[in-house]
Design a protein around this motif. Structure first.
Motif, PDB file in Angstrom:
ATOM      1  N   UNK A   3       0.828  -1.200   0.000  1.00 37.21           N
ATOM      2  CA  UNK A   3       0.000   0.000   0.000  1.00 37.21           C
ATOM      3  C   UNK A   3       0.866   1.255   0.000  1.00 37.21           C
ATOM      4  N   UNK A   4       0.303   2.360  -0.494  1.00 33.97           N
ATOM      5  CA  UNK A   4       1.036   3.625  -0.428  1.00 33.97           C
ATOM      6  C   UNK A   4       1.096   4.088   1.028  1.00 33.97           C
ATOM      7  N   UNK A   5       2.042   4.991   1.362  1.00 40.69           N
ATOM      8  CA  UNK A   5       2.239   5.380   2.765  1.00 40.69           C
ATOM      9  C   UNK A   5       0.995   5.920   3.457  1.00 40.69           C
ATOM     10  N   UNK A   6       0.188   6.722   2.763  1.00 42.62           N
ATOM     11  CA  UNK A   6      -1.008   7.296   3.391  1.00 42.62           C
ATOM     12  C   UNK A   6      -2.012   6.199   3.713  1.00 42.62           C
ATOM     13  N   UNK A   7      -2.279   5.324   2.748  1.00 40.93           N
ATOM     14  CA  UNK A   7      -3.220   4.224   2.974  1.00 40.93           C
ATOM     15  C   UNK A   7      -2.674   3.262   4.020  1.00 40.93           C
ATOM     16  N   UNK A   8      -1.365   3.007   3.968  1.00 43.09           N
ATOM     17  CA  UNK A   8      -0.744   2.128   4.953  1.00 43.09           C
ATOM     18  C   UNK A   8      -0.926   2.650   6.363  1.00 43.09           C
ATOM     19  N   UNK A   9      -0.749   3.940   6.542  1.00 39.97           N
ATOM     20  CA  UNK A   9      -0.950   4.544   7.869  1.00 39.97           C
ATOM     21  C   UNK A   9      -2.400   4.376   8.323  1.00 39.97           C
TER      22      UNK A   9
ATOM     23  N   UNK B 218      10.349   0.241   9.343  1.00 39.66           N
ATOM     24  CA  UNK B 218      10.782   0.499  10.713  1.00 39.66           C
ATOM     25  C   UNK B 218      10.071   1.703  11.315  1.00 39.66           C
ATOM     26  N   UNK B 219       9.826   2.731  10.499  1.00 40.22           N
ATOM     27  CA  UNK B 219       9.159   3.935  11.001  1.00 40.22           C
ATOM     28  C   UNK B 219       7.759   3.603  11.523  1.00 40.22           C
ATOM     29  N   UNK B 220       6.988   2.854  10.746  1.00 36.65           N
ATOM     30  CA  UNK B 220       5.653   2.463  11.176  1.00 36.65           C
ATOM     31  C   UNK B 220       5.714   1.543  12.400  1.00 36.65           C
ATOM     32  N   UNK B 221       6.675   0.632  12.405  1.00 41.98           N
ATOM     33  CA  UNK B 221       6.792  -0.292  13.537  1.00 41.98           C
ATOM     34  C   UNK B 221       7.041   0.463  14.833  1.00 41.98           C
ATOM     35  N   UNK B 222       7.898   1.458  14.781  1.00 36.98           N
ATOM     36  CA  UNK B 222       8.203   2.232  15.985  1.00 36.98           C
ATOM     37  C   UNK B 222       7.008   3.072  16.418  1.00 36.98           C
ATOM     38  N   UNK B 223       6.257   3.571  15.462  1.00 34.61           N
ATOM     39  CA  UNK B 223       5.141   4.446  15.783  1.00 34.61           C
ATOM     40  C   UNK B 223       3.948   3.693  16.366  1.00 34.61           C
ATOM     41  N   UNK B 224       3.651   2.512  15.828  1.00 32.20           N
ATOM     42  CA  UNK B 224       2.406   1.844  16.192  1.00 32.20           C
ATOM     43  C   UNK B 224       2.579   0.715  17.202  1.00 32.20           C
ATOM     44  N   UNK B 225       3.791   0.246  17.421  1.00 31.56           N
ATOM     45  CA  UNK B 225       4.014  -0.874  18.327  1.00 31.56           C
ATOM     46  C   UNK B 225       4.415  -0.391  19.714  1.00 31.56           C
ATOM     47  N   UNK B 226       4.186  -1.257  20.685  1.00 34.34           N
ATOM     48  CA  UNK B 226       4.656  -1.010  22.040  1.00 34.34           C
ATOM     49  C   UNK B 226       6.044  -1.619  22.266  1.00 34.34           C
TER      50      UNK B 226
ATOM     51  N   UNK C 127      17.987 -15.356  11.573  1.00 30.74           N
ATOM     52  CA  UNK C 127      17.220 -16.350  12.308  1.00 30.74           C
ATOM     53  C   UNK C 127      17.358 -16.301  13.808  1.00 30.74           C
ATOM     54  N   UNK C 128      17.990 -15.249  14.324  1.00 27.30           N
ATOM     55  CA  UNK C 128      18.190 -15.130  15.766  1.00 27.30           C
ATOM     56  C   UNK C 128      17.625 -13.801  16.265  1.00 27.30           C
ATOM     57  N   UNK C 129      17.155 -13.798  17.501  1.00 27.77           N
ATOM     58  CA  UNK C 129      16.712 -12.559  18.119  1.00 27.77           C
ATOM     59  C   UNK C 129      17.934 -11.778  18.585  1.00 27.77           C
ATOM     60  N   UNK C 130      18.056 -10.553  18.083  1.00 33.90           N
ATOM     61  CA  UNK C 130      19.181  -9.713  18.472  1.00 33.90           C
ATOM     62  C   UNK C 130      18.734  -8.463  19.237  1.00 33.90           C
ATOM     63  N   UNK C 131      17.416  -8.291  19.329  1.00 32.38           N
ATOM     64  CA  UNK C 131      16.884  -7.200  20.149  1.00 32.38           C
ATOM     65  C   UNK C 131      15.470  -7.543  20.560  1.00 32.38           C
ATOM     66  N   UNK C 132      15.141  -7.256  21.811  1.00 32.14           N
ATOM     67  CA  UNK C 132      13.774  -7.422  22.303  1.00 32.14           C
ATOM     68  C   UNK C 132      13.557  -6.357  23.363  1.00 32.14           C
ATOM     69  N   UNK C 133      12.791  -5.352  23.030  1.00 26.16           N
ATOM     70  CA  UNK C 133      12.603  -4.275  23.991  1.00 26.16           C
ATOM     71  C   UNK C 133      11.551  -3.279  23.555  1.00 26.16           C
ATOM     72  N   UNK C 134      11.350  -2.269  24.368  1.00 26.48           N
ATOM     73  CA  UNK C 134      10.396  -1.214  24.060  1.00 26.48           C
ATOM     74  C   UNK C 134      10.884  -0.404  22.862  1.00 26.48           C
ATOM     75  N   UNK C 135       9.931   0.201  22.159  1.00 27.65           N
ATOM     76  CA  UNK C 135      10.304   0.993  20.987  1.00 27.65           C
ATOM     77  C   UNK C 135      11.248   2.136  21.355  1.00 27.65           C
ATOM     78  N   UNK C 136      11.099   2.674  22.551  1.00 26.53           N
ATOM     79  CA  UNK C 136      11.949   3.789  22.991  1.00 26.53           C
ATOM     80  C   UNK C 136      13.382   3.356  23.234  1.00 26.53           C
TER      81      UNK C 136
END
Length: 254
Positions: A176-182, A206-214, A222-231
């Motif tokens: 989707x385009x950025x406006x519709x995606x938002x 990444x921008x949308x993930x940081x904005x909408x996720x907790x 295949x490995x987890x290299x980060x697990x934490x709050x968006x901040x």
């Protein structure tokens, strides 16, 4: 519904797609899985929705080992997870209403399913869900006539028809385009906040993930290299997730 992924590995032809992935998602969280192409995000989601078995490890839903179940028990638990996809996975020649109603097929008998006899209560619920996603006026419109954003709204309504505890959003706005995606992500956030649905999203944005996720979970090779709050996601950590496969940045043991 609580989701636990414990030491999950997935191997394809001696290539390790997921290597000892362990994390938990609590009821009501909105979590995004991020990482470069080939990191294992799509493989992880296909395991979570039952499309792929894992090579080892286990998935638990409210403490119940999902992949060890069979038959009706497995199908009953499987319905608690719904998925929306990048390419919508709708029947183009069917109407919006018909597409939403197909989510009820596992609950119907053979002849009712073949004949599309969903019943008035299910049809009323499907119409309510189309209204919820802003598509009530398109209920009788063939999906092929809809825009990309409208198709994704129909797909969300279909997913909600399963009354899921967990909604997997697999690259839901990539086409989707950025406006519709938002707009789609704002709808998902509204559903998350009002219905209490747990959302696990796989995203290259990444921008949308940081904005909408907790919370963010970063995958690399295949490995987890980060697990934490968006901040807590710094530029240095972001660079390591996307460019450095050697160092584990941060991992919450669960």
């Amino acid at each position: 519904m609580n989701l636990q992924i414990q030491h999950v590995k997935k191997e394809f032809n001696h290539t390790m797609a997921l290597a000892d992935v362990t994390f938990a998602v609590s009821q009501g969280e909105f979590v995004s899985v991020i990482g470069p192409s080939g990191a294992g995000k799509t493989t992880l989601f296909r395991i979570l929705n039952g499309m792929l078995p894992c090579t080892s490890g286990q998935i638990l839903l409210d403490g119940i080992p999902f992949q060890s179940l069979h038959g009706r028990q497995k199908r009953r638990l499987q319905t608690s997870i719904a998925t929306i996809y990048q390419d919508f996975c709708l029947v183009e020649n069917s109407t919006c209403l018909e597409n939403v109603l197909t989510a009820s097929l596992p609950d119907l008998g053979f002849f009712s399913g073949v004949l599309g006899l969903y019943g008035k209560n299910r049809e009323a619920e499907a119409l309510q869900l189309l209204d919820r996603v802003g598509l009530l006026d398109k209920a009788e419109e063939p999906v092929k006539n809809l825009s990309g954003g409208q198709k994704q709204r129909a797909a969300i309504a279909r997913a909600l028809m399963r009354h899921p505890g967990i909604l997997l959003a697999d690259e839901p706005v990539a086409s989707l385009d950025p406006v519709t995606g938002r707009q789609i992500l704002e709808l998902l956030r509204s559903i998350h906040e009002t219905e209490g649905v747990t959302i696990l999203m796989n995203s290259h944005n990444l921008e949308f993930s940081r904005e909408f996720s907790q919370r963010l979970i970063g995958l690399r090779d295949g490995k987890i290299v980060f697990d934490g709050k968006t901040t807590e996601l710094t530029e240095e950590i972001t660079e390591q997730i996307y460019t450095n496969s050697e160092n584990t940045v941060r991992k919450n043991e669960v």
